[in-house]
Design an enzyme around this catalytic site. Structure first.
Site, PDB file in Angstrom:
ATOM      1  N   TRP B 375       1.823   2.103   0.879  1.00 22.70           N
ATOM      2  CA  TRP B 375       0.179   2.216   1.225  1.00 22.70           C
ATOM      3  C   TRP B 375      -0.440   3.099   0.257  1.00 22.70           C
ATOM      4  O   TRP B 375      -1.760   3.324   0.039  1.00 22.70           O
ATOM      5  CB  TRP B 375       0.390   2.871   2.630  1.00 22.70           C
ATOM      6  CG  TRP B 375       0.399   2.028   3.561  1.00 22.70           C
ATOM      7  CD1 TRP B 375       1.154   1.794   4.409  1.00 22.70           C
ATOM      8  CD2 TRP B 375      -0.448   0.758   4.136  1.00 22.70           C
ATOM      9  NE1 TRP B 375       1.316   0.482   5.177  1.00 22.70           N
ATOM     10  CE2 TRP B 375       0.256   0.164   4.969  1.00 22.70           C
ATOM     11  CE3 TRP B 375      -1.893   0.359   3.514  1.00 22.70           C
ATOM     12  CZ2 TRP B 375      -0.571  -1.136   5.432  1.00 22.70           C
ATOM     13  CZ3 TRP B 375      -2.357  -0.860   3.903  1.00 22.70           C
ATOM     14  CH2 TRP B 375      -1.574  -1.732   4.999  1.00 22.70           C
ATOM     15  N   PRO B 381      -8.213   2.575  -4.958  1.00 21.66           N
ATOM     16  CA  PRO B 381      -9.526   3.053  -4.958  1.00 21.66           C
ATOM     17  C   PRO B 381      -9.753   3.696  -3.574  1.00 21.66           C
ATOM     18  O   PRO B 381      -9.852   4.742  -3.390  1.00 21.66           O
ATOM     19  CB  PRO B 381     -10.368   1.864  -5.206  1.00 21.66           C
ATOM     20  CG  PRO B 381      -9.469   1.103  -6.228  1.00 21.66           C
ATOM     21  CD  PRO B 381      -8.164   1.218  -5.659  1.00 21.66           C
ATOM     22  N   HIS B 383      -6.902   4.675  -1.708  1.00 18.34           N
ATOM     23  CA  HIS B 383      -6.235   5.819  -1.394  1.00 18.34           C
ATOM     24  C   HIS B 383      -6.699   7.057  -1.959  1.00 18.34           C
ATOM     25  O   HIS B 383      -6.639   8.224  -1.474  1.00 18.34           O
ATOM     26  CB  HIS B 383      -4.690   5.653  -2.152  1.00 18.34           C
ATOM     27  CG  HIS B 383      -3.734   6.740  -2.335  1.00 18.34           C
ATOM     28  ND1 HIS B 383      -3.237   7.213  -1.049  1.00 18.34           N
ATOM     29  CD2 HIS B 383      -3.362   7.315  -3.325  1.00 18.34           C
ATOM     30  CE1 HIS B 383      -2.733   8.297  -1.677  1.00 18.34           C
ATOM     31  NE2 HIS B 383      -2.723   8.586  -2.630  1.00 18.34           N
ATOM     32  N   HIS B 416      -9.722  -1.845   9.266  1.00 16.47           N
ATOM     33  CA  HIS B 416      -8.896  -3.079   9.117  1.00 16.47           C
ATOM     34  C   HIS B 416      -9.356  -3.986  10.390  1.00 16.47           C
ATOM     35  O   HIS B 416      -9.516  -5.095  10.320  1.00 16.47           O
ATOM     36  CB  HIS B 416      -7.402  -2.890   9.203  1.00 16.47           C
ATOM     37  CG  HIS B 416      -6.706  -2.585   7.907  1.00 16.47           C
ATOM     38  ND1 HIS B 416      -6.670  -1.154   7.511  1.00 16.47           N
ATOM     39  CD2 HIS B 416      -6.320  -3.327   7.127  1.00 16.47           C
ATOM     40  CE1 HIS B 416      -6.099  -1.465   6.251  1.00 16.47           C
ATOM     41  NE2 HIS B 416      -5.838  -2.714   5.993  1.00 16.47           N
TER      42      HIS B 416
END
Lengths: 490, 490
Positions: B375, B381, B383, B416
């Protein structure tokens, strides 16, 4: 997006993939901390750009492994959903024993009959050793005896074809092939020994005694090398070596016929004891392995081969290719199982039981970079036999090495064809062609190896193993069905 | 069974896999040559026996690669045989433009409307900078403006749901999500700058001039590092740095909104020229890649997802698993294509066009040994944004690192869910659950990494990527069909 505990210390530094540019930037980022907008960008390339110089893709090996496992698991599920459970152990028993109703056991009788040519061979050898039989006459009898041996299954199965089951006929052909190779070796080695025996008889006793001393010295030297199998031999007392005419009795011959080798010699290297755990492991492997192979065959191979029949009759190229690739997977898996069971489990089992200590039944063919190396490494007993009893004698007769190689290939192609055509009773030449196709393939793989590296040669070898076999199987199955059950396709 | 030319010289020596035992035996074999039966056996172990110490199985990597290629090729053939050619470019155009007959272009209108909150944001910033608007009042307007921004698509698509196509609604949600993140960054960075600007205005002019000199020194230092993108920057003249109130105009804001980053700063690192070959390659990749993804989607994904519907309604576990594994392959391939197209081709294309030189859009997630690392590396970008604008501010507010991480995960899970539920108009929580499931998965993968090595952790990461997505897709598709076309299953 959770973070390591040290991440907030060095704020804008990534923990992964530290490049040269990043080392320089660390100093710079300290200077930039004083800026009010906390800049977090600096010039750098994406990893996929050539200019980034990044090339660490080790994770992709795991990716490939995982996709392969998942794909295999899905195929198994799909198979069960489509065909249900087809494994039927009763059927195995019927097929393995090779019984045809009311026909008796012709395969078993034929295997037992093989004692006759064996005994003839031994008799002739004894006669030759005691000089009762003339050298030339003995050799003629040997050649006729061995040729008849290999012709017996052809004739009997051709004449009494209906009485044999497929597996029964295959077993017979296989046993007679091995006997042919073993007896050839037996006769040839005895010929070498007899020649020297007769020469040494003419010479003085002094020289002979030196020869015996040298042999015994050699035997004690033999016991120290090797690790696993040889460890037992070290404790062994040095046994007396057998010399030429003393080896000619039935016990010695049967030991050779049962031993996991095709090359005869008078004093095989022996182990001193049977390792019980090793033996039990090999027995379990053989018992469980045979069931796995039979199960795979019933559940996976038979439906795939049957489904391939119609596309192959119609010469529908797309469907043919799809069927070929579908068949290739179970066929290849079965071949791998068969290889392990035969060359590791079964031959080691026989070796352990017979105290036979040379277990070099296969070499690392999976790393072979060209077809030649593959053929030289996957089946060591046959390879050793070919080199010792065919290639070297032909070269010593004055022929060139290339013609000797081609000769070996021809004999090998003949026996491949023999082992397939006789039991199937369809005299097509697919197996012969398949073997002869190895010669051009060998040039292709060597070219690939030289041009594109060892990896590419290895891939060509694997492709020929994985795709060559199912192609031959489907061609034989197609011809077999057309010959025997023509109405199926109607 | 053809042979190398040197093979007859050393007769019984194998060419492959020379072991320690063999070296000893070479001397011995010279002694044994004198024996009349030409012995060719010596004690040794089979390669698969542990005692042989053999461990070279490099050929198996090529084997895996070949099986994977063949399996993939067969799946393609099977698909064409089963479904024919389903690729239909006219359909793409209809889907991509998101037109519903007689409803106009609601998606396009909604995207264009986003200019309103952007302009409001800039106006408020200008007001704050010139101290026309009070600091606290300005912040309230900002928060309301940004929250309204993210609520607009939810409300409009909920109320006028029938007017939006699926792709249109997805595009709108995606654009508004990115705008939300970018405007948050814009407002926060301007707040940092304004705070320091006001402080420095109170101080003497001497200290301010030092600060400017330091900034310019820093800027020239920035131009020397990096290789590909940075090379253009080296030739560049050192430009004047933009300082706080001067950045507040529409051109600067729109540059940031179009730039391939989510983190605002006043002076982005720039390239001096557009590399034309690089640009053309990226354009070609985007154009061809989009067609490949669309083709794969029509030809492979849609039939697989449709076929999975009935097993998922009946909760038939075997068939569900089979469908899941079947769907996993095309889904994973499409995800890989999508990743490359978005994060390499498209973002590099935008970067090149805008002279934006920080191309760190992704790191080497394919080597990630645990879920956390994955992850942190696959979407740089987002992160970077999470670390700069969420994690560090929360930690600086005095919260613990763990609660900051969980907070980041919650926000991420919300977005999400937002990106999936709003366009599908089915407010299920599969995506939210999927994101939250990453927390236990992260512990599992870290445990596997510590217990069984990095390789095992990497496999867990790949498995979660390959299997997690199709599971979520099938669940959403199932619920979508049940909600909207309940009669299909009857």
């Amino acid at each position: 997006m959770s973070h390591d505990t040290d991440e907030s210390k060095v704020r804008y530094r990534r923990t992964q993939s530290v490049t040269r540019a990043e080392e320089i930037t660390k100093k710079e980022s300290n200077q930039r901390k004083s800026q009010p907008d906390k800049p977090c960008h600096r010039p750098r390339d994406s990893l996929f750009s050539w200019s980034s110089g990044f090339d660490n893709f080790t994770g992709l090996v795991n990716w490939g492994f995982l996709l392969l496992t998942m794909g295999g698991f899905r195929l198994v599920l799909e198979n069960f959903i489509k065909y249900g459970i087809r494994v039927d152990p009763v059927q195995w028993f019927v097929v393995l024993t090779g019984r045809n109703e009311g026909q008796g056991h012709p395969s078993l009788l034929l295997v037992l009959y093989s004692i006759v040519p064996i005994v003839i061979c031994l008799m002739v050898e004894k006669g030759l050793a005691s000089e009762v039989i003339m050298e030339s006459a003995g050799m003629v009898v040997h050649v006729v005896n061995i040729l008849v041996l290999v012709l017996i299954p052809m004739v009997v199965i051709h004449v009494k074809g209906q009485a044999f089951s497929l597996v029964g006929a295959m077993t017979v052909c296989f046993v007679y092939c091995i006997l042919f190779l073993k007896m050839w070796s037996y006769v040839q080695v005895n010929l070498w020994c007899r020649t020297q025996y007769k020469q040494s008889k003419k010479r003085s006793g002094r020289r002979q005694s030196i020869s015996i001393a040298q042999l015994q010295n050699d035997q004690s030297g033999r016991a120290v090398n090797g690790n696993g199998v040889a460890s037992g031999a070290e404790k062994d007392k040095v046994p007396k070596l057998v010399h030429y005419p003393d080896n000619l009795h039935l016990k010695d011959l049967f030991y050779f016929l049962l031993a996991p080798t095709l090359c005869y010699e008078l004093n095989f290297p022996r182990t001193s004891r049977i390792r019980k755990r090793f033996l039990i492991k090999r027995i379990l492997e053989v018992v469980i392995g045979v069931h796995i192979v039979m199960g795979l065959f019933q559940q996976w191979m038979i439906p795939s081969v049957k489904n391939s029949l119609v596309p192959f009759s119609n010469m529908d190229l797309t469907k043919m290719t799809e069927r070929l690739l579908k068949l290739a997977i179970p066929n290849h898996l079965m071949w791998l199982c068969f290889f392990y069971l035969t060359f590791h489990s079964f031959l080691n089992l026989m070796g352990e039981l017979l105290h036979f200590s040379d277990r070099n039944f296969y070499s690392d063919w999976w790393n072979a970079n060209n077809i030649d190396t593959f053929w030289r490494t996957w089946n060591m007993p046959v390879h050793k036999w070919c080199v010792r009893h065919l290639y070297i004698p032909v070269v010593e007769m004055g022929y060139s090495r290339i013609s000797a190689s081609v000769f070996v290939f021809f004999i090998s192609a003949f026996f491949h064809e023999y082992l397939v055509s006789v039991p199937l009773k369809t005299f097509k030449i697919w197996a012969f062609m398949g073997m002869m196709a190895q010669i051009p393939l060998s040039f292709v793989s060597k070219f690939m190896e030289k041009q594109y590296g060892a990896r590419c040669g290895n891939i060509v070898v694997w492709a020929s193993i994985i795709l060559g076999q199912p192609l031959a199987i489907m061609m034989y199955y197609h011809d077999y069905v057309i010959t025997h059950y023509n109405d199926v396709l109607a």
